[in-house]
Design a protein around this motif. Structure first.
Motif, PDB file in Angstrom:
ATOM      1  N   ASP A  98       1.172  -0.915  -0.180  1.00  0.00           N
ATOM      2  CA  ASP A  98       0.094   0.360  -0.308  1.00  0.00           C
ATOM      3  C   ASP A  98       0.542   1.224  -0.032  1.00  0.00           C
ATOM      4  OD1 ASP A  98      -2.409  -1.188   0.000  1.00  0.00           O
ATOM      5  OD2 ASP A  98      -2.175  -1.679   2.329  1.00  0.00           O
ATOM      6  N   LYS A  99       2.333   0.961   0.095  1.00  0.00           N
ATOM      7  CA  LYS A  99       3.246   2.873   0.209  1.00  0.00           C
ATOM      8  C   LYS A  99       2.484   3.400   0.891  1.00  0.00           C
ATOM      9  CE  LYS A  99       3.382   2.293  -4.705  1.00  0.00           C
ATOM     10  NZ  LYS A  99       3.398   2.861  -6.444  1.00  0.00           N
ATOM     11  N   GLN A 100       3.178   2.219   2.677  1.00  0.00           N
ATOM     12  CA  GLN A 100       3.051   2.979   3.825  1.00  0.00           C
ATOM     13  C   GLN A 100       3.947   2.993   4.620  1.00  0.00           C
ATOM     14  OE1 GLN A 100      -1.279   4.198   5.250  1.00  0.00           O
ATOM     15  NE2 GLN A 100      -0.986   3.921   6.982  1.00  0.00           N
ATOM     16  N   ILE A 101       4.255   3.786   5.165  1.00  0.00           N
ATOM     17  CA  ILE A 101       5.130   4.138   6.440  1.00  0.00           C
ATOM     18  C   ILE A 101       4.804   4.398   7.554  1.00  0.00           C
ATOM     19  CG2 ILE A 101       6.400   5.883   5.736  1.00  0.00           C
ATOM     20  CD1 ILE A 101       8.429   4.201   6.285  1.00  0.00           C
ATOM     21  N   ASP A 102       4.333   3.864   8.487  1.00  0.00           N
ATOM     22  CA  ASP A 102       4.318   4.951   9.950  1.00  0.00           C
ATOM     23  C   ASP A 102       5.551   4.988  10.867  1.00  0.00           C
ATOM     24  OD1 ASP A 102       1.411   4.495   9.102  1.00  0.00           O
ATOM     25  OD2 ASP A 102       0.817   2.723   9.454  1.00  0.00           O
ATOM     26  N   MET A 103       5.733   5.637  11.240  1.00  0.00           N
ATOM     27  CA  MET A 103       6.824   6.216  12.206  1.00  0.00           C
ATOM     28  C   MET A 103       6.615   6.826  13.483  1.00  0.00           C
ATOM     29  SD  MET A 103       9.364   8.072   9.031  1.00  0.00           S
ATOM     30  CE  MET A 103       8.018   8.832   8.479  1.00  0.00           C
ATOM     31  N   THR A 104       7.013   6.087  14.109  1.00  0.00           N
ATOM     32  CA  THR A 104       6.941   6.840  16.198  1.00  0.00           C
ATOM     33  C   THR A 104       8.791   7.166  16.604  1.00  0.00           C
ATOM     34  OG1 THR A 104       5.706   4.604  16.204  1.00  0.00           O
ATOM     35  CG2 THR A 104       5.973   5.781  18.361  1.00  0.00           C
ATOM     36  N   TYR A 105       8.201   8.650  16.728  1.00  0.00           N
ATOM     37  CA  TYR A 105       9.260   8.939  17.698  1.00  0.00           C
ATOM     38  C   TYR A 105       9.505   8.714  18.903  1.00  0.00           C
ATOM     39  CZ  TYR A 105       9.888  11.908  12.938  1.00  0.00           C
ATOM     40  OH  TYR A 105       9.454  12.381  11.411  1.00  0.00           O
ATOM     41  N   GLN A 106      10.287   8.123  19.320  1.00  0.00           N
ATOM     42  CA  GLN A 106      10.806   7.932  20.664  1.00  0.00           C
ATOM     43  C   GLN A 106      11.756   8.843  21.190  1.00  0.00           C
ATOM     44  OE1 GLN A 106      11.231   3.700  20.006  1.00  0.00           O
ATOM     45  NE2 GLN A 106       8.778   3.235  20.774  1.00  0.00           N
ATOM     46  N   VAL A 107      12.160   8.607  22.594  1.00  0.00           N
ATOM     47  CA  VAL A 107      13.310   8.669  23.525  1.00  0.00           C
ATOM     48  C   VAL A 107      13.863   7.581  24.136  1.00  0.00           C
ATOM     49  CG1 VAL A 107      14.102  10.416  25.337  1.00  0.00           C
ATOM     50  CG2 VAL A 107      12.300  10.949  23.789  1.00  0.00           C
ATOM     51  N   ALA A 108      15.190   7.743  23.659  1.00  0.00           N
ATOM     52  CA  ALA A 108      15.768   6.065  24.724  1.00  0.00           C
ATOM     53  C   ALA A 108      15.408   5.203  24.120  1.00  0.00           C
ATOM     54  CB  ALA A 108      15.864   6.854  26.437  1.00  0.00           C
ATOM     55  N   GLY A 109      14.011   5.023  23.241  1.00  0.00           N
ATOM     56  CA  GLY A 109      13.103   3.488  22.678  1.00  0.00           C
ATOM     57  C   GLY A 109      11.963   3.339  24.002  1.00  0.00           C
ATOM     58  N   LEU A 110      12.013   4.601  24.487  1.00  0.00           N
ATOM     59  CA  LEU A 110      10.964   4.440  25.571  1.00  0.00           C
ATOM     60  C   LEU A 110       9.615   5.124  25.379  1.00  0.00           C
ATOM     61  CD1 LEU A 110      12.559   3.392  28.718  1.00  0.00           C
ATOM     62  CD2 LEU A 110      11.508   1.269  26.992  1.00  0.00           C
ATOM     63  N   ILE A 111       9.708   6.652  25.604  1.00  0.00           N
ATOM     64  CA  ILE A 111       9.057   7.687  25.454  1.00  0.00           C
ATOM     65  C   ILE A 111       8.678   8.165  24.314  1.00  0.00           C
ATOM     66  CG2 ILE A 111       8.787   9.209  26.822  1.00  0.00           C
ATOM     67  CD1 ILE A 111      11.170   8.856  28.650  1.00  0.00           C
ATOM     68  N   ARG A 112       7.289   8.025  23.600  1.00  0.00           N
ATOM     69  CA  ARG A 112       6.754   8.292  22.376  1.00  0.00           C
ATOM     70  C   ARG A 112       6.540   9.959  22.517  1.00  0.00           C
ATOM     71  NH1 ARG A 112       2.205   4.338  20.690  1.00  0.00           N
ATOM     72  NH2 ARG A 112       3.514   2.159  20.081  1.00  0.00           N
ATOM     73  N   LEU A 113       7.316  10.049  21.498  1.00  0.00           N
ATOM     74  CA  LEU A 113       7.077  12.004  20.899  1.00  0.00           C
ATOM     75  C   LEU A 113       6.035  12.420  20.229  1.00  0.00           C
ATOM     76  CD1 LEU A 113      10.805  12.820  20.726  1.00  0.00           C
ATOM     77  CD2 LEU A 113       9.705  13.335  22.970  1.00  0.00           C
ATOM     78  N   GLY A 114       5.268  11.597  19.255  1.00  0.00           N
ATOM     79  CA  GLY A 114       4.430  11.740  17.723  1.00  0.00           C
ATOM     80  C   GLY A 114       4.759  10.400  16.991  1.00  0.00           C
ATOM     81  N   GLU A 115       3.738   9.980  17.059  1.00  0.00           N
ATOM     82  CA  GLU A 115       3.548   9.014  15.780  1.00  0.00           C
ATOM     83  C   GLU A 115       3.357  10.186  13.393  1.00  0.00           C
ATOM     84  OE1 GLU A 115       2.200   6.233  18.211  1.00  0.00           O
ATOM     85  OE2 GLU A 115       0.303   6.435  16.370  1.00  0.00           O
ATOM     86  N   SER A 116       3.584   9.417  12.578  1.00  0.00           N
ATOM     87  CA  SER A 116       2.998  10.211  11.997  1.00  0.00           C
ATOM     88  C   SER A 116       3.322   9.075  10.817  1.00  0.00           C
ATOM     89  CB  SER A 116       4.514  10.880  11.509  1.00  0.00           C
ATOM     90  OG  SER A 116       5.267  10.484  10.760  1.00  0.00           O
ATOM     91  N   SER A 117       2.523   8.658  10.113  1.00  0.00           N
ATOM     92  CA  SER A 117       2.299   7.926   8.207  1.00  0.00           C
ATOM     93  C   SER A 117       2.001   8.522   7.494  1.00  0.00           C
ATOM     94  CB  SER A 117       0.865   7.631   8.383  1.00  0.00           C
ATOM     95  OG  SER A 117       0.666   6.747  10.117  1.00  0.00           O
ATOM     96  N   ALA A 118       3.029   8.158   5.872  1.00  0.00           N
ATOM     97  CA  ALA A 118       3.018   8.810   5.194  1.00  0.00           C
ATOM     98  C   ALA A 118       2.770   7.982   3.818  1.00  0.00           C
ATOM     99  CB  ALA A 118       5.213   9.209   5.115  1.00  0.00           C
ATOM    100  N   LYS A 119       2.994   8.230   2.985  1.00  0.00           N
ATOM    101  CA  LYS A 119       2.819   7.574   1.670  1.00  0.00           C
ATOM    102  C   LYS A 119       3.686   7.629   1.280  1.00  0.00           C
ATOM    103  CE  LYS A 119       0.915   7.264  -3.319  1.00  0.00           C
ATOM    104  NZ  LYS A 119       0.078   8.309  -4.147  1.00  0.00           N
TER     105      LYS A 119
END
Length: 208
Positions: free
Chosen positions: A132-153
């Motif tokens: 489907d040509k979609q990538i979902d990215m989750t930003y993290q701090v120290a691999g634990l705390i989520r800073l935010g999420e974004s999806s992109a074509k």
């Protein structure tokens, strides 16, 4: 004698014309083969199903990208002009935000990524839906705390990678960067980008 001369002339002319016709056919055939080859290369370079291996590596910003969510817009004669105008505005916006070839990019490895912005390296994890040509990215701090999420074509064509976000989602990404840099410029950019409707905007990246 005259008839013989005329016959000879006719034979010579026929021979010349046959040679010219043969060369023309060859030239047209070569031209057609070149066109077909270019078309095939264009299709094969643009990968239809992406894998993590396809996007692995470091990619640097090269240009803004824009695509309308509705194909109906592009059927209009001025559709491409509108897209070009949006990209032109984004060039200026990105430049003011400090998004350049030397300051902005992504690195992908396995299921992790790093988003470089100036001297900040934001890390996280991603999942890729290659069909489907979609990538979902989750930003993290120290691999634990989520800073935010974004999806992109996501699309790849040779050494070019294109990430296209909903305008609101791209605003969230820039907001995250803005929070890390306390940049008033980025906050202004966020308000400008939020005005875009029914359009995907993002980046064209070049493999390093």
């Amino acid at each position: 004698m005259k008839k013989s001369a005329v016959l000879i002339v006719i034979l010579v002319v026929n021979g010349i014309m046959s040679n010219v016709f043969s060369q023309t056919k060859t030239s047209l055939k070569n031209l057609l083969n070149n066109v077909v080859e270019d078309a095939v290369n264009s299709v094969t370079n643009k990968i239809t199903t992406l894998t993590p291996e396809d996007i692995a590596g470091t990619w640097k910003y090269s240009a803004p990208a824009c695509e309308f969510e509705s194909g109906e817009v592009l059927k209009d004669a001025g559709g491409k002009l509108i897209a070009a105008e949006v990209e032109s505005q984004l060039t200026d916006i990105y430049s003011k935000a400090g998004i350049t070839a030397s300051t902005f990019g992504y690195s992908f490895a396995d299921s992790t990524f790093t988003n470089q912005y100036k001297k900040i390296n934001l890390k996280g994890v991603y999942s890729l839906n290659g069909t489907d040509k979609q990538i979902d990215m989750t930003y993290q701090v120290a691999g634990l705390i989520r800073l935010g999420e974004s999806s992109a074509k996501i699309e790849k064509n040779g050494d070019k990678l294109v990430l296209l976000f909903d305008a609101q989602k791209l605003v969230k990404i820039l907001s995250t960067l803005s929070a890390k840099t306390s940049s008033t410029t980025l906050k202004t950019v966020n308000s400008i980008l939020s005005s875009y409707k029914n359009v995907l905007i993002g980046y064209e990246l070049t493999r390093q």
